[in-house]
Design an enzyme around this catalytic site. Structure first.
Site, PDB file in Angstrom:
ATOM      1  N   ARG A 122     -33.425  -7.570 -22.225  1.00 15.54           N
ATOM      2  CA  ARG A 122     -32.197  -6.781 -22.034  1.00 15.54           C
ATOM      3  C   ARG A 122     -31.840  -6.696 -20.553  1.00 15.54           C
ATOM      4  O   ARG A 122     -31.839  -5.615 -19.967  1.00 15.54           O
ATOM      5  CB  ARG A 122     -32.371  -5.374 -22.631  1.00 15.54           C
ATOM      6  CG  ARG A 122     -32.962  -5.320 -24.019  1.00 15.54           C
ATOM      7  CD  ARG A 122     -32.098  -5.927 -25.083  1.00 15.54           C
ATOM      8  NE  ARG A 122     -30.993  -5.110 -25.520  1.00 15.54           N
ATOM      9  CZ  ARG A 122     -31.059  -4.173 -26.461  1.00 15.54           C
ATOM     10  NH1 ARG A 122     -32.205  -3.889 -27.013  1.00 15.54           N
ATOM     11  NH2 ARG A 122     -29.985  -3.510 -26.830  1.00 15.54           N
ATOM     12  N   GLN A 127     -26.730 -10.065 -20.969  1.00 15.81           N
ATOM     13  CA  GLN A 127     -25.875  -9.203 -21.817  1.00 15.81           C
ATOM     14  C   GLN A 127     -24.997  -9.990 -22.781  1.00 15.81           C
ATOM     15  O   GLN A 127     -24.817  -9.611 -23.928  1.00 15.81           O
ATOM     16  CB  GLN A 127     -24.989  -8.328 -20.939  1.00 15.81           C
ATOM     17  CG  GLN A 127     -25.684  -7.044 -20.546  1.00 15.81           C
ATOM     18  CD  GLN A 127     -24.791  -6.121 -19.738  1.00 15.81           C
ATOM     19  OE1 GLN A 127     -23.576  -6.255 -19.754  1.00 15.81           O
ATOM     20  NE2 GLN A 127     -25.398  -5.198 -19.033  1.00 15.81           N
ATOM     21  N   ASP A 130     -26.841 -10.915 -25.897  1.00 19.06           N
ATOM     22  CA  ASP A 130     -27.617  -9.830 -26.497  1.00 19.06           C
ATOM     23  C   ASP A 130     -27.040  -9.418 -27.859  1.00 19.06           C
ATOM     24  O   ASP A 130     -26.167  -8.553 -27.952  1.00 19.06           O
ATOM     25  CB  ASP A 130     -27.616  -8.656 -25.506  1.00 19.06           C
ATOM     26  CG  ASP A 130     -28.472  -7.501 -25.950  1.00 19.06           C
ATOM     27  OD1 ASP A 130     -28.959  -7.524 -27.098  1.00 19.06           O
ATOM     28  OD2 ASP A 130     -28.649  -6.564 -25.156  1.00 19.06           O
ATOM     29  N   SER A 133     -27.427  -5.735 -29.024  1.00 17.87           N
ATOM     30  CA  SER A 133     -26.394  -4.822 -28.512  1.00 17.87           C
ATOM     31  C   SER A 133     -25.058  -5.033 -29.210  1.00 17.87           C
ATOM     32  O   SER A 133     -24.399  -4.066 -29.591  1.00 17.87           O
ATOM     33  CB  SER A 133     -26.194  -5.020 -27.007  1.00 17.87           C
ATOM     34  OG  SER A 133     -27.292  -4.526 -26.309  1.00 17.87           O
ATOM     35  N   TYR A 228     -36.613   0.596 -22.779  1.00 10.35           N
ATOM     36  CA  TYR A 228     -36.786   1.163 -24.122  1.00 10.35           C
ATOM     37  C   TYR A 228     -37.504   2.509 -24.044  1.00 10.35           C
ATOM     38  O   TYR A 228     -38.251   2.768 -23.106  1.00 10.35           O
ATOM     39  CB  TYR A 228     -37.607   0.217 -25.006  1.00 10.35           C
ATOM     40  CG  TYR A 228     -36.843  -1.003 -25.441  1.00 10.35           C
ATOM     41  CD1 TYR A 228     -35.814  -0.895 -26.355  1.00 10.35           C
ATOM     42  CD2 TYR A 228     -37.142  -2.258 -24.935  1.00 10.35           C
ATOM     43  CE1 TYR A 228     -35.108  -2.011 -26.769  1.00 10.35           C
ATOM     44  CE2 TYR A 228     -36.433  -3.388 -25.338  1.00 10.35           C
ATOM     45  CZ  TYR A 228     -35.416  -3.252 -26.257  1.00 10.35           C
ATOM     46  OH  TYR A 228     -34.707  -4.350 -26.661  1.00 10.35           O
TER      47      TYR A 228
HETATM   48  P1  NAD Z   1     -33.102   1.242 -29.443  1.00  8.65           P
HETATM   49  O1  NAD Z   1     -32.351   0.718 -30.607  1.00  8.65           O
HETATM   50  O2  NAD Z   1     -34.446   0.702 -29.128  1.00  8.65           O
HETATM   51  O3  NAD Z   1     -33.262   2.817 -29.653  1.00  8.65           O
HETATM   52  C1  NAD Z   1     -32.123   3.633 -29.875  1.00  8.65           C
HETATM   53  C2  NAD Z   1     -32.239   4.880 -29.061  1.00  8.65           C
HETATM   54  O4  NAD Z   1     -33.216   5.747 -29.646  1.00  8.65           O
HETATM   55  C3  NAD Z   1     -32.675   4.661 -27.610  1.00  8.65           C
HETATM   56  O5  NAD Z   1     -31.695   5.173 -26.748  1.00  8.65           O
HETATM   57  C4  NAD Z   1     -33.983   5.447 -27.520  1.00  8.65           C
HETATM   58  O6  NAD Z   1     -34.170   6.029 -26.258  1.00  8.65           O
HETATM   59  C5  NAD Z   1     -33.772   6.480 -28.590  1.00  8.65           C
HETATM   60  N1  NAD Z   1     -34.958   7.203 -29.062  1.00  8.65           N
HETATM   61  C6  NAD Z   1     -36.222   6.763 -29.278  1.00  8.65           C
HETATM   62  N2  NAD Z   1     -37.009   7.768 -29.715  1.00  8.65           N
HETATM   63  C7  NAD Z   1     -36.220   8.877 -29.797  1.00  8.65           C
HETATM   64  C8  NAD Z   1     -36.435  10.211 -30.187  1.00  8.65           C
HETATM   65  N3  NAD Z   1     -37.639  10.647 -30.558  1.00  8.65           N
HETATM   66  N4  NAD Z   1     -35.394  11.072 -30.147  1.00  8.65           N
HETATM   67  C9  NAD Z   1     -34.167  10.656 -29.739  1.00  8.65           C
HETATM   68  N5  NAD Z   1     -33.893   9.404 -29.353  1.00  8.65           N
HETATM   69  C10 NAD Z   1     -34.905   8.523 -29.377  1.00  8.65           C
HETATM   70  O7  NAD Z   1     -32.226   1.204 -28.118  1.00  8.65           O
HETATM   71  P2  NAD Z   1     -31.095   0.197 -27.703  1.00  8.65           P
HETATM   72  O8  NAD Z   1     -29.814   0.752 -28.104  1.00  8.65           O
HETATM   73  O9  NAD Z   1     -31.467  -1.144 -28.170  1.00  8.65           O
HETATM   74  O10 NAD Z   1     -31.214   0.278 -26.131  1.00  8.65           O
HETATM   75  C11 NAD Z   1     -32.476   0.192 -25.505  1.00  8.65           C
HETATM   76  C12 NAD Z   1     -32.343   0.185 -24.018  1.00  8.65           C
HETATM   77  O11 NAD Z   1     -31.875  -1.066 -23.568  1.00  8.65           O
HETATM   78  C13 NAD Z   1     -31.412   1.198 -23.438  1.00  8.65           C
HETATM   79  O12 NAD Z   1     -31.963   1.659 -22.229  1.00  8.65           O
HETATM   80  C14 NAD Z   1     -30.185   0.435 -23.136  1.00  8.65           C
HETATM   81  O13 NAD Z   1     -29.387   1.044 -22.147  1.00  8.65           O
HETATM   82  C15 NAD Z   1     -30.814  -0.824 -22.673  1.00  8.65           C
HETATM   83  N6  NAD Z   1     -29.905  -1.945 -22.769  1.00  8.65           N
HETATM   84  C16 NAD Z   1     -29.738  -2.716 -21.683  1.00  8.65           C
HETATM   85  C17 NAD Z   1     -28.890  -3.792 -21.754  1.00  8.65           C
HETATM   86  C18 NAD Z   1     -28.674  -4.667 -20.602  1.00  8.65           C
HETATM   87  O14 NAD Z   1     -28.770  -4.242 -19.474  1.00  8.65           O
HETATM   88  N7  NAD Z   1     -28.405  -5.917 -20.853  1.00  8.65           N
HETATM   89  C19 NAD Z   1     -28.252  -4.086 -22.940  1.00  8.65           C
HETATM   90  C20 NAD Z   1     -28.470  -3.270 -24.043  1.00  8.65           C
HETATM   91  C21 NAD Z   1     -29.324  -2.209 -23.941  1.00  8.65           C
END
Ligand code: NAD
Length: 380
Positions: A122, A127, A130, A133, A228
């Protein structure tokens, strides 16, 4: 290089891996693209659009797979399809490698380079590739639309001569890509939105969308180097449950999206919390298919517990298959384009590349991804 796009076979899957417009880009780059007849139909793309884009059609799936240098698809393949692909070919799709050990072993034994769309790092540069996302973003939207369709109330405040209707209260647990889109969509519909996530950096993102961030002091939570969430201790989970209880009881809609990468999602909403919600309330549990954030949610079903509707729909992005296909196709195209050598007109497997080694699971008869190798070989 011959790129083959077989038809998706999973029942109810209307998304497709490659659109005619991305097909055209691959053809322009010098690839020979062969599409299984009818491949795009579920998303409304017809065969002649692929022919116009420069692809050829095939009605012989075995031959299509057997002659491919690269296979592009959306869902993980069936075992029998892997056996049809030639040694040295590249297979790019979702793969669920943490759980699909048999598939990973089959790819390894067949000498196929398997690239998993879930494992694309990620990073900012990746991006555009991805798919987690792009599909999660749409899933966030669909969850709110589903909730709105089942809620016997409207989302916005309405002041009318027939009285004033209060805005619906929406609580979103987990504000990653899907959660943030759910917050934005619910706000657009006029709801009052509160959200919680264990990653403290998220608070500002929630507020910038007009949501309220629920402050819960869980002690050390943090995030991994990849961004994550880290898994909470059982004590922290219990603390979170108690702190959310009141907000959940006052919510008309609860949307749960909490995931911990590579692990089972935490159960954050217990039966007594569901019982505490007013009749007519709606819960959408995005994690239902992988174990559930909500006690009582059933994968791919809508159930009623007391007066509360719990939606466990799995393939959320598939509800908006046309847009989901367009985004997934763009992710796939960007991945191929990034490793495409213009001179040799071939996909180059480079283990010094900044993105590829993270998402290559098997190559040259080995499991090359260390994380997956440890999971699978640790099991043996
Ligand atoms: P994910 O699907 O792994 O998880 C969804 C959300 O659940 C996350 O925000 C996580 O913090 C949250 N979570 C986990 N346990 C929890 C709990 N007990 N209570 C409440 N919330 C909880 O996450 P995602 O949407 O795939 O994103 C993961 C990370 O990757 C994020 O930091 C996101 O900003 C980052 N990201 C970066 C890029 C990039 O820079 N290219 C792209 C996409 C996502």
């Amino acid at each position: 290089m011959r790129i083959a796009i077989p038809k998706e076979t999973h029942t109810g899957e209307n998304r497709i891996p490659l659109t005619p417009s991305d097909t055209k880009k691959l053809v322009r780059a010098g690839a020979e693209v062969v599409v299984e007849a009818g491949m795009g139909a579920a998303s409304g793309f017809v065969d002649h659009e692929y022919i116009e884009a420069g692809a050829t059609l095939s009605s012989n799936r075995d031959e299509l797979l057997g002659s491919a240098d690269i296979v592009l698809r959306l869902r993980k393949p069936e075992l029998e399809d892997i056996h049809k692909i030639k040694k040295g070919a590249i297979h790019i799709s979702y793969l669920d490698p943490f759980n699909e050990h048999e598939l990973v072993r089959a790819f390894k034994e067949a000498g196929i380079t398997a690239i998993s769309m879930e494992m694309i790092p990620r990073t900012t540069r990746s991006q555009k590739m991805d798919a987690l996302s792009s599909q999660a973003n749409l899933a966030g939207y669909v969850m709110v639309i589903q909730a709105a369709a089942h809620l016997p109330r409207i989302f916005p405040m309405m002041m009318t001569p027939a009285g004033t209707l209060k805005p619906a209260n929406v609580f979103v647990i987990g504000a990653g890509v899907a959660g943030l889109q759910a917050i934005a969509t619910a706000k657009r519909l006029g709801a009052k939105v509160t959200a919680f996530d264990t990653r403290p950096v998220v608070a500002e993102q929630v507020q910038s969308l007009g949501g309220k961030f629920l402050e819960i002091d869980l002690g050390e939570t943090g995030e991994t180097a990849d961004g994550y969430a880290k898994e909470l201790t059982p004590e922290q989970v219990e603390k979170q449950r108690q702190a959310q209880k009141e907000v959940i009881a006052k919510s008309d809609v609860l949307i749960t999206t909490a995931q911990v990468f590579g692990r089972k999602p935490p159960v954050l909403v217990t039966k007594d919390m569901v019982d505490g919600m007013a009749p007519g309330s709606v819960i959408v549990d995005m994690a239902a298919e992988t174990g559930g954030n909500v006690e009582g949610s059933v994968p791919n079903e809508t159930v009623h517990v007391g007066g509360v509707t719990i939606i466990g729909m799995g393939n959320l992005a598939g509800e908006v298959a046309r847009d989901a296909s367009q985004m997934y196709s763009s992710n796939l195209y960007s991945l191929v384009d990034d490793s495409w050598d213009e001179e040799t007109k071939a996909f180059v497997i480079d283990f010094e590349h900044d993105i590829l080694p993270g998402c290559i699971i098997t190559h040259g008869g080995e499991i090359t991804n260390e994380t997956i190798k440890n999971v699978i070989e640790g099991e043996a």
